[in-house]
Design an enzyme around this catalytic site. Structure first.
Site, PDB file in Angstrom:
ATOM      1  CG  ASN A 199      17.477  38.840  18.142  1.00  0.00           C
ATOM      2  OD1 ASN A 199      17.339  37.662  18.416  1.00  0.00           O
ATOM      3  ND2 ASN A 199      16.457  39.702  18.204  1.00  0.00           N
ATOM      4  CG  ASP A 249      15.232  47.148  22.268  1.00  0.00           C
ATOM      5  OD1 ASP A 249      14.218  46.633  22.787  1.00  0.00           O
ATOM      6  OD2 ASP A 249      16.389  46.994  22.728  1.00  0.00           O
ATOM      7  CE  LYS A 268      18.198  42.841  -4.125  1.00  0.00           C
ATOM      8  NZ  LYS A 268      18.999  42.452  -5.259  1.00  0.00           N
ATOM      9  N   PRO A 287       7.191  48.943  20.125  1.00  0.00           N
ATOM     10  CG  PRO A 287       5.189  47.791  19.892  1.00  0.00           C
ATOM     11  CD  PRO A 287       6.304  48.407  19.104  1.00  0.00           C
ATOM     12  CG  ASP A 288       9.376  47.232  26.701  1.00  0.00           C
ATOM     13  OD1 ASP A 288       8.835  46.142  26.982  1.00  0.00           O
ATOM     14  OD2 ASP A 288      10.494  47.549  27.124  1.00  0.00           O
ATOM     15  CB  ILE A 289       5.514  43.248  23.984  1.00  0.00           C
ATOM     16  CG1 ILE A 289       5.791  43.564  22.518  1.00  0.00           C
ATOM     17  CG2 ILE A 289       4.230  42.463  24.143  1.00  0.00           C
ATOM     18  CD1 ILE A 289       6.138  42.344  21.657  1.00  0.00           C
ATOM     19  CG  PHE A 345      13.974  35.589  29.738  1.00  0.00           C
ATOM     20  CD1 PHE A 345      12.682  35.095  29.798  1.00  0.00           C
ATOM     21  CD2 PHE A 345      15.029  34.711  29.983  1.00  0.00           C
ATOM     22  CE1 PHE A 345      12.445  33.764  30.083  1.00  0.00           C
ATOM     23  CE2 PHE A 345      14.800  33.371  30.275  1.00  0.00           C
ATOM     24  CZ  PHE A 345      13.508  32.901  30.322  1.00  0.00           C
ATOM     25  CE  LYS A 352      16.038  45.932  31.382  1.00  0.00           C
ATOM     26  NZ  LYS A 352      16.888  45.821  30.216  1.00  0.00           N
ATOM     27  CE  LYS A 372      11.937  45.659  29.822  1.00  0.00           C
ATOM     28  NZ  LYS A 372      11.764  45.733  28.372  1.00  0.00           N
TER      29      LYS A 372
HETATM   30  N1  CTP Z   1      10.805  43.012  25.463  1.00  0.00           N
HETATM   31  C1  CTP Z   1       9.567  43.339  24.938  1.00  0.00           C
HETATM   32  N2  CTP Z   1       9.452  44.289  23.973  1.00  0.00           N
HETATM   33  C2  CTP Z   1      10.537  44.936  23.509  1.00  0.00           C
HETATM   34  C3  CTP Z   1      11.811  44.613  24.038  1.00  0.00           C
HETATM   35  C4  CTP Z   1      11.905  43.653  25.008  1.00  0.00           C
HETATM   36  O1  CTP Z   1       8.586  42.758  25.365  1.00  0.00           O
HETATM   37  N3  CTP Z   1      10.402  45.843  22.575  1.00  0.00           N
HETATM   38  C5  CTP Z   1      10.897  42.016  26.513  1.00  0.00           C
HETATM   39  C6  CTP Z   1      11.677  40.770  26.164  1.00  0.00           C
HETATM   40  O2  CTP Z   1      10.850  39.755  25.675  1.00  0.00           O
HETATM   41  C7  CTP Z   1      12.301  40.388  27.487  1.00  0.00           C
HETATM   42  C8  CTP Z   1      12.543  41.723  28.146  1.00  0.00           C
HETATM   43  O3  CTP Z   1      11.588  42.615  27.578  1.00  0.00           O
HETATM   44  O4  CTP Z   1      11.408  39.679  28.303  1.00  0.00           O
HETATM   45  C9  CTP Z   1      13.938  42.210  27.854  1.00  0.00           C
HETATM   46  O5  CTP Z   1      13.977  43.552  28.076  1.00  0.00           O
HETATM   47  P1  CTP Z   1      15.039  44.565  27.424  1.00  0.00           P
HETATM   48  O6  CTP Z   1      14.678  45.896  27.924  1.00  0.00           O
HETATM   49  O7  CTP Z   1      15.145  44.354  25.953  1.00  0.00           O
HETATM   50  O8  CTP Z   1      16.268  44.117  28.176  1.00  0.00           O
HETATM   51  P2  CTP Z   1      17.603  43.500  27.723  1.00  0.00           P
HETATM   52  O9  CTP Z   1      17.349  42.431  26.733  1.00  0.00           O
HETATM   53  O10 CTP Z   1      18.273  43.095  28.977  1.00  0.00           O
HETATM   54  O11 CTP Z   1      18.411  44.650  27.003  1.00  0.00           O
HETATM   55  P3  CTP Z   1      18.582  46.232  27.150  1.00  0.00           P
HETATM   56  O12 CTP Z   1      17.984  46.694  28.436  1.00  0.00           O
HETATM   57  O13 CTP Z   1      20.039  46.401  27.094  1.00  0.00           O
HETATM   58  O14 CTP Z   1      17.868  46.719  25.939  1.00  0.00           O
END
Ligand code: CTP
Length: 407
Positions: A208, A274, A284, A301-303, A320, A334, A338
């Protein structure tokens, strides 16, 4: 108020040099150790004897006048907690902005890695000169604290912007910086930065547009506030603190998990992908006759969510979020989703802030729903403000966690 602090005042050749005598007195009254370095031209406006008597220290003017084994500019740079350049002439402003080291003062600034306040003073036309404006903008960008000249009657006979700002303003700014520079002393701060890179094959990836600037600014600010900093970054940076270079979301996850055990603050500024490709191709991927190709993706994983579900109360976690509508409402949702202590929300519908810009504007929401809006400013300044809000709130909510004197 400032006992144990060492202030280095650099005086350059402008008529406002006489006002610095009062500034020296202010610092001495606050029990600071004050050292003075002058450019040779500064001594046309104020005498060495006056400065020496007020500061109770020898006044340095020239390099190579040392009996010390260390070069003079390095001893001065290492020995002070803050440097103030006042008055800063157009000449010195331009030299600092362009890295010149042609006298003791400019050499010290170049070697100085702690806060520097620059208070310019000059003729109105010089202040308005586009070259000087560009150099001042450069200094702002480099993180110098600029106290711009005030408007009024100038010694050269003009009226307008050019007068040295009030010396009490310089004193107050220095006190504020010195106090904030101890705010995170003894604290471990982890910051993640940049966009993760999810490989498809040896030559292609999904990522990104995140520049990592906000995360890096937060890590720099935490360091300047006295923290032990670990920056976990997808962007290459050369810093005086610990930087762990990572690539994918999975790399970032393992780095965060291994660093978090003794952390006090974790700030997840990285733009974590994500999804990643399900089957990484070691070879390749070749073009085929088909007009379409399907990449299968699996969820990363959502860290942030994961560390929040595992963490104890002694670590404060901030994430963020990027929103283009209903910023506060979405950010409040959010923070619940989270489970973190703070969400720092960005408005991504704006083109003048965010992603690759040097500027940002954020709204910080804490887990009790308190909202703090921080106005648009450069990311370095904003980073400090974010840490002050997070630290301040965390302290007031969790008094028992605070060991710092400043709580
Ligand atoms: N984050 C993370 N692991 C992921 C995705 C996001 O730790 N796989 C963290 C990012 O570092 C950031 C926050 O989660 O601190 C952002 O959350 P996210 O759910 O991705 O929110 P948005 O960026 O607002 O986007 P969306 O909800 O539309 O996906």
């Amino acid at each position: 108020m400032l006992s144990g602090k060492s202030i280095l005042i650099g005086i350059t050749g402008g008529i406002a040099a006489y006002k610095i005598c009062e500034l020296i007195r202010m610092f001495k009254r606050a029990n600071a150790d004050v050292k003075i370095v002058c450019t040779p031209n500064a001594l046309n406006f104020v005498t060495k004897l006056t400065l020496q008597s007020l500061s109770q220290n020898k006044v340095a003017v020239r390099e190579f006048e040392t009996e010390n084994f260390k070069p003079e500019h390095i001893s001065y740079a290492d020995g002070a907690d803050i440097m103030i350049i006042a008055p800063a002439t157009a000449n010195t402003v331009s030299k600092i902005a362009n890295g010149y080291c042609d006298n003791l003062l400019t050499s010290i600034v170049c070697a100085f890695n702690k806060p520097v306040i620059i208070a310019p003073a000059m003729n109105r036309n010089m202040w308005e000169n586009p070259v000087i404006k560009e150099n001042i903008a450069k200094l702002y960008k480099l993180g110098y604290e600029i106290l711009e000249p005030e408007k009024g009657f100038l010694a050269c006979g003009y009226s307008g912007q050019g007068r040295l700002c009030r010396t009490d303003k310089i004193f107050e700014k220095a006190v504020e910086i010195l106090h904030s520079s101890d705010m995170l002393k003894g604290k471990k701060v982890i910051v993640t930065a940049g966009g993760t890179i999810e490989d498809i094959d040896p030559v292609r990836y999904i990522s990104n547009y995140s520049s990592g600037k906000m995360g890096i600014a937060l890590a720099d600010a935490a360091k300047s506030m006295g923290a032990y900093v670990v920056l976990i970054s997808t962007v290459d940076v050369d810093k005086s603190y610990n930087v762990i270079k990572v690539k994918s979301a999975l790399d970032m996850q393992s780095a965060v998990k291994s660093e978090i055990t003794d952390a006090d603050f974790v700030i997840m500024a990285a733009a974590v992908a994500d999804y990643r490709v399900k089957n990484y191709s070691r070879q390749k991927i070749k073009k085929t006759s088909s007009d379409e190709i399907t990449l299968e993706l699996v969820k990363n994983p959502d860290i942030l969510q994961e560390i929040c579900s595992m963490k104890n109360n002694s670590v404060c976690v901030a994430g963020f979020c990027a929103e283009n509508e209903n910023l506060t409402e979405n950010a409040k949702a959010k923070i619940v989703q989270k489970g973190c202590d703070f969400i720092i929300a960005n408005d991504i519908s704006r083109t003048d802030i965010g992603f690759s810009s040097d500027y940002n504007e954020v709204t910080i929401i804490d887990k009790d729903g308190n909202v703090t809006k921080l106005e648009k400013t450069d990311k370095n300044r904003l980073a400090k403000q974010i840490l002050e809000v997070i630290y301040g709130r965390n302290c007031s909510d969790n008094r028992e966690l605070c060991t710092s004197q400043s709580c």
